[in-house]
Design a protein around this motif. Structure first.
Motif, PDB file in Angstrom:
ATOM      1  N   ASP A  96      10.544  -4.615  15.111  1.00  0.00           N
ATOM      2  CA  ASP A  96      11.263  -3.477  14.537  1.00  0.00           C
ATOM      3  C   ASP A  96      11.380  -3.620  13.026  1.00  0.00           C
ATOM      4  O   ASP A  96      11.321  -2.630  12.286  1.00  0.00           O
ATOM      5  CB  ASP A  96      12.637  -3.324  15.183  1.00  0.00           C
ATOM      6  CG  ASP A  96      13.444  -4.588  15.101  1.00  0.00           C
ATOM      7  OD1 ASP A  96      12.883  -5.649  15.412  1.00  0.00           O
ATOM      8  OD2 ASP A  96      14.625  -4.542  14.730  1.00  0.00           O
ATOM      9  N   GLN A  97      11.496  -4.865  12.553  1.00  0.00           N
ATOM     10  CA  GLN A  97      11.526  -5.072  11.096  1.00  0.00           C
ATOM     11  C   GLN A  97      10.188  -4.718  10.476  1.00  0.00           C
ATOM     12  O   GLN A  97      10.125  -4.120   9.396  1.00  0.00           O
ATOM     13  CB  GLN A  97      11.893  -6.527  10.785  1.00  0.00           C
ATOM     14  CG  GLN A  97      13.330  -6.853  11.109  1.00  0.00           C
ATOM     15  CD  GLN A  97      13.601  -8.342  11.080  1.00  0.00           C
ATOM     16  OE1 GLN A  97      12.686  -9.143  11.264  1.00  0.00           O
ATOM     17  NE2 GLN A  97      14.845  -8.717  10.868  1.00  0.00           N
ATOM     18  N   ALA A  98       9.095  -5.071  11.175  1.00  0.00           N
ATOM     19  CA  ALA A  98       7.768  -4.759  10.648  1.00  0.00           C
ATOM     20  C   ALA A  98       7.564  -3.247  10.574  1.00  0.00           C
ATOM     21  O   ALA A  98       7.034  -2.718   9.593  1.00  0.00           O
ATOM     22  CB  ALA A  98       6.695  -5.397  11.532  1.00  0.00           C
ATOM     23  N   MET A  99       8.021  -2.554  11.635  1.00  0.00           N
ATOM     24  CA  MET A  99       7.862  -1.092  11.636  1.00  0.00           C
ATOM     25  C   MET A  99       8.643  -0.468  10.496  1.00  0.00           C
ATOM     26  O   MET A  99       8.164   0.435   9.803  1.00  0.00           O
ATOM     27  CB  MET A  99       8.340  -0.520  12.980  1.00  0.00           C
ATOM     28  CG  MET A  99       7.407  -0.831  14.116  1.00  0.00           C
ATOM     29  SD  MET A  99       7.996  -0.220  15.686  1.00  0.00           S
ATOM     30  CE  MET A  99       7.420   1.464  15.598  1.00  0.00           C
ATOM     31  N   LYS A 100       9.849  -0.979  10.285  1.00  0.00           N
ATOM     32  CA  LYS A 100      10.668  -0.444   9.204  1.00  0.00           C
ATOM     33  C   LYS A 100       9.984  -0.707   7.860  1.00  0.00           C
ATOM     34  O   LYS A 100       9.931   0.160   6.986  1.00  0.00           O
ATOM     35  CB  LYS A 100      12.037  -1.133   9.250  1.00  0.00           C
ATOM     36  CG  LYS A 100      13.103  -0.404   8.469  1.00  0.00           C
ATOM     37  CD  LYS A 100      14.429  -1.109   8.668  1.00  0.00           C
ATOM     38  CE  LYS A 100      15.402  -0.692   7.602  1.00  0.00           C
ATOM     39  NZ  LYS A 100      16.567  -1.568   7.544  1.00  0.00           N
ATOM     40  N   PHE A 101       9.438  -1.902   7.734  1.00  0.00           N
ATOM     41  CA  PHE A 101       8.755  -2.277   6.495  1.00  0.00           C
ATOM     42  C   PHE A 101       7.633  -1.306   6.169  1.00  0.00           C
ATOM     43  O   PHE A 101       7.525  -0.816   5.040  1.00  0.00           O
ATOM     44  CB  PHE A 101       8.218  -3.706   6.648  1.00  0.00           C
ATOM     45  CG  PHE A 101       7.449  -4.218   5.480  1.00  0.00           C
ATOM     46  CD1 PHE A 101       8.102  -4.672   4.358  1.00  0.00           C
ATOM     47  CD2 PHE A 101       6.057  -4.250   5.505  1.00  0.00           C
ATOM     48  CE1 PHE A 101       7.389  -5.150   3.278  1.00  0.00           C
ATOM     49  CE2 PHE A 101       5.349  -4.729   4.421  1.00  0.00           C
ATOM     50  CZ  PHE A 101       6.016  -5.174   3.310  1.00  0.00           C
ATOM     51  N   PHE A 102       6.805  -0.993   7.177  1.00  0.00           N
ATOM     52  CA  PHE A 102       5.675  -0.100   6.912  1.00  0.00           C
ATOM     53  C   PHE A 102       6.126   1.346   6.762  1.00  0.00           C
ATOM     54  O   PHE A 102       5.730   2.031   5.834  1.00  0.00           O
ATOM     55  CB  PHE A 102       4.629  -0.223   8.025  1.00  0.00           C
ATOM     56  CG  PHE A 102       3.733  -1.396   7.844  1.00  0.00           C
ATOM     57  CD1 PHE A 102       2.817  -1.425   6.808  1.00  0.00           C
ATOM     58  CD2 PHE A 102       3.814  -2.497   8.677  1.00  0.00           C
ATOM     59  CE1 PHE A 102       1.998  -2.516   6.619  1.00  0.00           C
ATOM     60  CE2 PHE A 102       3.006  -3.584   8.485  1.00  0.00           C
ATOM     61  CZ  PHE A 102       2.100  -3.595   7.459  1.00  0.00           C
ATOM     62  N   PHE A 103       6.959   1.795   7.710  1.00  0.00           N
ATOM     63  CA  PHE A 103       7.350   3.204   7.684  1.00  0.00           C
ATOM     64  C   PHE A 103       8.086   3.549   6.407  1.00  0.00           C
ATOM     65  O   PHE A 103       7.865   4.581   5.812  1.00  0.00           O
ATOM     66  CB  PHE A 103       8.224   3.533   8.896  1.00  0.00           C
ATOM     67  CG  PHE A 103       7.427   3.900  10.100  1.00  0.00           C
ATOM     68  CD1 PHE A 103       6.306   4.700   9.965  1.00  0.00           C
ATOM     69  CD2 PHE A 103       7.779   3.444  11.352  1.00  0.00           C
ATOM     70  CE1 PHE A 103       5.555   5.038  11.071  1.00  0.00           C
ATOM     71  CE2 PHE A 103       7.029   3.776  12.453  1.00  0.00           C
ATOM     72  CZ  PHE A 103       5.922   4.567  12.322  1.00  0.00           C
ATOM     73  N   LEU A 104       8.986   2.667   5.981  1.00  0.00           N
ATOM     74  CA  LEU A 104       9.795   2.999   4.817  1.00  0.00           C
ATOM     75  C   LEU A 104       9.106   2.570   3.529  1.00  0.00           C
ATOM     76  O   LEU A 104       8.656   3.399   2.740  1.00  0.00           O
ATOM     77  CB  LEU A 104      11.161   2.318   4.972  1.00  0.00           C
ATOM     78  CG  LEU A 104      12.210   2.761   3.970  1.00  0.00           C
ATOM     79  CD1 LEU A 104      12.476   4.239   4.166  1.00  0.00           C
ATOM     80  CD2 LEU A 104      13.490   1.976   4.165  1.00  0.00           C
ATOM     81  N   TRP A 105       8.959   1.270   3.352  1.00  0.00           N
ATOM     82  CA  TRP A 105       8.545   0.770   2.039  1.00  0.00           C
ATOM     83  C   TRP A 105       7.090   1.048   1.717  1.00  0.00           C
ATOM     84  O   TRP A 105       6.764   1.529   0.633  1.00  0.00           O
ATOM     85  CB  TRP A 105       8.842  -0.723   1.914  1.00  0.00           C
ATOM     86  CG  TRP A 105      10.306  -0.959   2.045  1.00  0.00           C
ATOM     87  CD1 TRP A 105      10.962  -1.581   3.059  1.00  0.00           C
ATOM     88  CD2 TRP A 105      11.322  -0.531   1.131  1.00  0.00           C
ATOM     89  NE1 TRP A 105      12.308  -1.559   2.854  1.00  0.00           N
ATOM     90  CE2 TRP A 105      12.560  -0.933   1.676  1.00  0.00           C
ATOM     91  CE3 TRP A 105      11.312   0.155  -0.072  1.00  0.00           C
ATOM     92  CZ2 TRP A 105      13.771  -0.683   1.043  1.00  0.00           C
ATOM     93  CZ3 TRP A 105      12.516   0.411  -0.696  1.00  0.00           C
ATOM     94  CH2 TRP A 105      13.725  -0.010  -0.139  1.00  0.00           C
ATOM     95  N   MET A 106       6.195   0.737   2.679  1.00  0.00           N
ATOM     96  CA  MET A 106       4.777   0.894   2.376  1.00  0.00           C
ATOM     97  C   MET A 106       4.412   2.377   2.228  1.00  0.00           C
ATOM     98  O   MET A 106       3.667   2.762   1.327  1.00  0.00           O
ATOM     99  CB  MET A 106       3.931   0.237   3.472  1.00  0.00           C
ATOM    100  CG  MET A 106       3.968  -1.266   3.411  1.00  0.00           C
ATOM    101  SD  MET A 106       3.432  -1.929   1.828  1.00  0.00           S
ATOM    102  CE  MET A 106       4.903  -2.600   1.150  1.00  0.00           C
ATOM    103  N   ASN A 107       4.972   3.225   3.103  1.00  0.00           N
ATOM    104  CA  ASN A 107       4.692   4.654   2.969  1.00  0.00           C
ATOM    105  C   ASN A 107       5.215   5.175   1.642  1.00  0.00           C
ATOM    106  O   ASN A 107       4.563   5.984   0.973  1.00  0.00           O
ATOM    107  CB  ASN A 107       5.329   5.431   4.118  1.00  0.00           C
ATOM    108  CG  ASN A 107       4.517   5.274   5.381  1.00  0.00           C
ATOM    109  OD1 ASN A 107       3.416   4.725   5.340  1.00  0.00           O
ATOM    110  ND2 ASN A 107       5.061   5.727   6.485  1.00  0.00           N
TER     111      ASN A 107
END
Lengths: 397, 136, 309
Positions: free
Chosen positions: C284-295
């Protein structure tokens, strides 16, 4: 129940070097229930001990668990000394304390490394174990072996630490200190480690009291429980130290307690070496003639918590009953509280966080037939197996 | 010696089976991975599943409960497979051989290719054992 | 036809990519070992591993879909190789390729992860299934960031979907990584690469200490060797894509070969260092990382590219 997936952790799983089966009942990634199955590591040590002499028992209890290979003999020696009413000389007390604290350092370093490994942070694993080697070198110098030190006997210790070696040992320990500093810094300040361990696997004070958890698991929840202070033995009342606690209640707090305890252990060893150099060299044990009938119990603070040994003697040269309770036995029960509701990824680090030692904990597991629900083995069967084995051994002789 | 068996010797992946052990052997096995001994120099690594294993490393005495599991793991492994009995308990049962749950040393259950004795074997002894295994 | 087969099978296709990928995998392991104060494996180690795996027995799951289980590694290897061919051809033979090959490469690079997932589900192992579900979540989370980053690159190259045009645009106007938006894109694609290669901190689909190699848990022998090969190729293809899209591509004559190698090694070094200085994230942390920060970073890069910064 039927919609839940069973994720097995163990019995032969890379998370644990030891065989132990945890069944995680999961919905998706969330753990809803946890079940613990033992018996893979059962060796029948208490039964073996009943056929050994009091002196031989030391070598068996040392092999209850390799990492706590001082704590078990320590508790057993305390029990025997209470039973035989022996006073230990000061030098022996200091040597015992030094060995026990060295073991604490190596065990905590080992845990830090393994915790890193379980998080996928192999660099911490490699670094911690590299520095652990330095502690093992000290062990090798003092006792001649890296593990299983065979230092304890009833009434004292087997080998002396010559005064000439003290400065060398001090120098070797000084080399460890900056490494521990480095490791503490690396673990305490890493944001990703914080993200993975903070707020994970919370055990509140009430939970600790309910489950009667001991050792660093309890101390990380703010409960200052430590046999070394509560029931002083060996040289602990003679030196200056304090019980480390943390208030975080989570996995990170457990790491914090262990890292800070290493500094306390180093200071205890320093003081012990200092005070030991003033005692008479070679005065390391009180001769014990025979063991009177009666019973005694001894406690010691292992790196994981309180070890308890109970010995009963009938005046012969071997124990009639020997009972061991290791700290992991109570600590493992807390998983029911800390794992439920977490994800599988967190559950694995929570399992590792109490530093469970399954070989200490191992109990006889009753086998149930899955389909009929019938118990296939009971206490009488155990005695039957034991008789069978004795007959087999007799046939060999 | 064929190319396959040459590569096999150069890249042994180890699966560790901890029987009813006292943990010391298991710790010394992990110690072999760490910087002072670094077993990866020989292409060895610890793997987490028996399907990837080339070496089944059995430490600790075998009790009644894990005997069947050991046999099952041996059958599940892709062949060729080397089996190493590790430590005094793995080789003979050691101090626990007289326990009432003991179910025979490893070589009574599955064929063993090498023995590494010691309680626990030092990492140096482990490396020596491996070299012997490779030259076999 | 012969020419295409040569491209696919020998250079710059399967054999060449596996060899280079193997060498890169060795350097990854060697750098890891040096960070950890170890000596590390010998140079030929990845090829010994491959040779050994082909020599071993392949075990099929009794209660699984055997055909899918076996076909998955084959598709993984072929699509990874094909992607690598499309990435490398425009550098090797300037002007080759076709308009839209960037999109083809994007799809081809997704297929290996998908096939691992299918193979794991076909094996019928509960730990494999858990790994597959994590892999699925991870794919969903990083693909959006990846396509946004590619969009930004298309904008920077003057709305061209062809890789050789992107290289040409960089040769004229300087490498893309030299601008602010380029730096942002570099960061985004670096983390996407990390996730696609399943390296720490995004290796939750095969987390050894949690779910015992997860998606690969049931693979053995030749099937696992094919997966290893696909992973070697991916270890070459993704850094090669980064070099092509952001660092000006590979030069193939004289001193520029050295530069090309240096670019590749630099990216491998970065990937390895990230993997050795971080613990594994939770899914879930990885998903948050990509969805929020990387996007967010990728969108910022798109905006910056539109105004030419």
């Amino acid at each position: 129940m039927s919609t839940r997936t069973v994720i097995p952790i163990g019995p032969y799983h890379p998370l644990q070097e030891e065989p132990e089966l945890f069944k995680l009942y999961c919905e998706g990634e969330i753990v809803r229930d946890i079940e613990w199955e033992t018996g893979y590591n059962h060796r029948g040590i208490e039964k073996i001990n009943e056929s050994k002499t009091f002196d031989q028992v030391f070598f068996v209890v040392e092999r209850i668990c390799g990492i706590c290979s001082t704590s078990h003999p320590f508790a057993y020696a305390n029990a025997m000394e209470e039973l035989a009413r022996v006073e230990v000389t000061d030098r022996a007390k200091y040597i015992r304390t030094i060995i026990a604290e060295l073991e604490r350092i190596h065990s905590h370093l080992l845990w830090v490394g393994l915790a890193g490994h379980f998080l996928g942070y192999n660099t911490v694993f490699m670094w911690a174990w590299k520095y652990r080697e330095l502690v093992l070198d000290v062990f090798e110098k003092i006792t001649g072996n890296r593990n299983n030190y065979a230092m304890f006997r009833i009434g004292g210790v087997r080998r002396d630490i010559p005064n000439a070696h003290i400065s060398d040992i001090k120098k070797m320990l000084e080399a460890v200190k900056p490494k521990v500093d480095l490791l503490t810094g690396a673990v305490m300040d890493d944001p990703v480690i914080h993200a993975r361990t903070k707020g994970v696997g919370i055990l509140t004070k009430e939970d600790i009291i309910d489950y009667a958890a001991v050792g660093p698991t309890a101390r990380a929840s703010g409960i200052a429980i430590d046999v070394r202070r509560d029931d002083p033995y060996a040289a602990y009342p003679l030196v200056d130290w304090k019980v480390i606690t943390a208030e975080g209640c989570d996995v990170f707090a457990k790491a914090e307690v262990r890292l800070l305890e290493m500094y306390e252990s180093m200071s205890i060893i320093d003081q012990c070496l200092e005070k030991m150099s003033k005692t008479q060299e070679g005065d390391i044990f009180t001769p014990v003639k025979d063991i009177p009938p009666g019973s005694g119990f001894g406690r010691a603070e292992a790196p994981r918590g309180e070890v308890f040994h109970f010995v009963k003697s009938d005046g012969s040269n071997s124990p009639v009953r020997h009972k061991v309770r290791a700290p992991s036995y109570v600590n493992i029960a807390t998983f029911k509280k800390s794992c439920v509701g977490q994800t599988v990824a967190d559950a694995t680090i929570i399992l590792a966080a109490v530093d469970p030692c399954y070989c200490c904990t191992e109990r006889m597991a009753f086998a149930y037939d899955f389909f009929s629900g019938k118990q296939t083995m009971n206490g009488l069967d155990l005695i039957r197996i034991s008789h069978q084995k004795t007959n087999e051994l007799k046939m060999k002789m | 010696m064929g190319l396959g068996s040459y590569c096999f010797k150069k890249s042994l992946w180890v699966f560790h089976f901890g029987g009813a052990s006292c943990n010391n052997c298991d710790i010394e096995i992990l110690d072999c991975l760490t910087p002072r001994y670094d077993i990866e120099r020989f292409g060895m690594q610890l793997v987490g599943t028996i399907r990837h294993a080339d070496v089944l490393l059995v430490s600790g005495s075998i009790n009644r409960k894990c005997r069947d599991r050991l046999l099952e793991l041996y059958n599940q492994a892709p062949k060729p497979l080397l089996v190493v009995a590790f430590g005094a308990c793995g080789c003979t049962g050691g101090i626990f051989a007289e326990g009432n749950t003991f179910a025979g040393p490893v070589d009574k259950i599955i064929p063993v290719d090498a023995y590494i004795p010691g309680c626990p074997p030092k990492p140096e002894a482990i490396l020596a054992g491996i070299v012997k295994l490779l030259n076999k | 036809m012969i020419k295409e087969l040569f491209y696919f099978l020998i250079f710059p296709g399967m054999i060449f990519s596996v060899v280079v990928g193997g060498v890169l995998s060795w350097s990854d392991r060697k750098i890891t070992a040096r960070v950890q104060f170890r000596k590390g494996p010998p140079f030929l180690q990845p090829f010994y591993d491959l040779g050994k795996l082909f020599y071993k027995e392949t075990i099929l799951p009794r209660h699984g879909a055997r055909l899918t289980f076996l076909a998955a590694p084959v598709f993984a290897l072929f699509s990874a190789t094909l992607a690598n061919v499309f990435i490398l051809l425009p550098s090797v033979f300037p002007g080759s390729g076709f308009s839209g090959d960037l999109i083809v490469v994007f799809y081809l690079l997704t297929i290996p992860s998908l096939t691992y997932l299918l193979g794991a589900l076909a094996s019928g192992n509960p730990l494999g299934a858990l790994g597959a579900s994590r892999e699925m979540k991870l794919i969903i989370s990083y693909e959006l960031a990846f396509i946004l980053a590619l969009t930004a690159i298309v904008i920077k190259s003057g709305m061209s979907l062809s890789i050789s045009d992107i290289i040409a645009a960089q040769q004229e106007g300087g490498v893309f990584a030299g601008s602010l938006s380029g730096v942002l894109l570099f960061v985004v694609i670096l983390f996407v690469t990390q996730a696609k290669l399943a390296l720490v901190p995004f290796d939750m689909s095969e987390a050894e200490t949690e779910i015992a190699h997860g998606v690969f848990i049931e693979y053995s022998g030749s099937a696992y060797a094919l997966i290893k090969m696909a992973r070697y190729v991916m270890l070459f293809a993704l850094p090669a894509l980064m070099v092509t899209l952001l660092l000006g591509g590979f030069g193939m004559e004289g001193i520029s070969i050295l530069w090309s190698v240096l670019k590749l090694v630099l990216i491998i070094l970065l990937i390895t260092l990230i993997r050795n200085t971080n613990p594994r994230l939770r899914i879930d942390q990885a998903m948050k990382f990509f969805f929020l920060w990387m996007n967010l970073l990728a969108v910022a890069a798109i905006v910056l590219s539109l105004i030419n910064i």
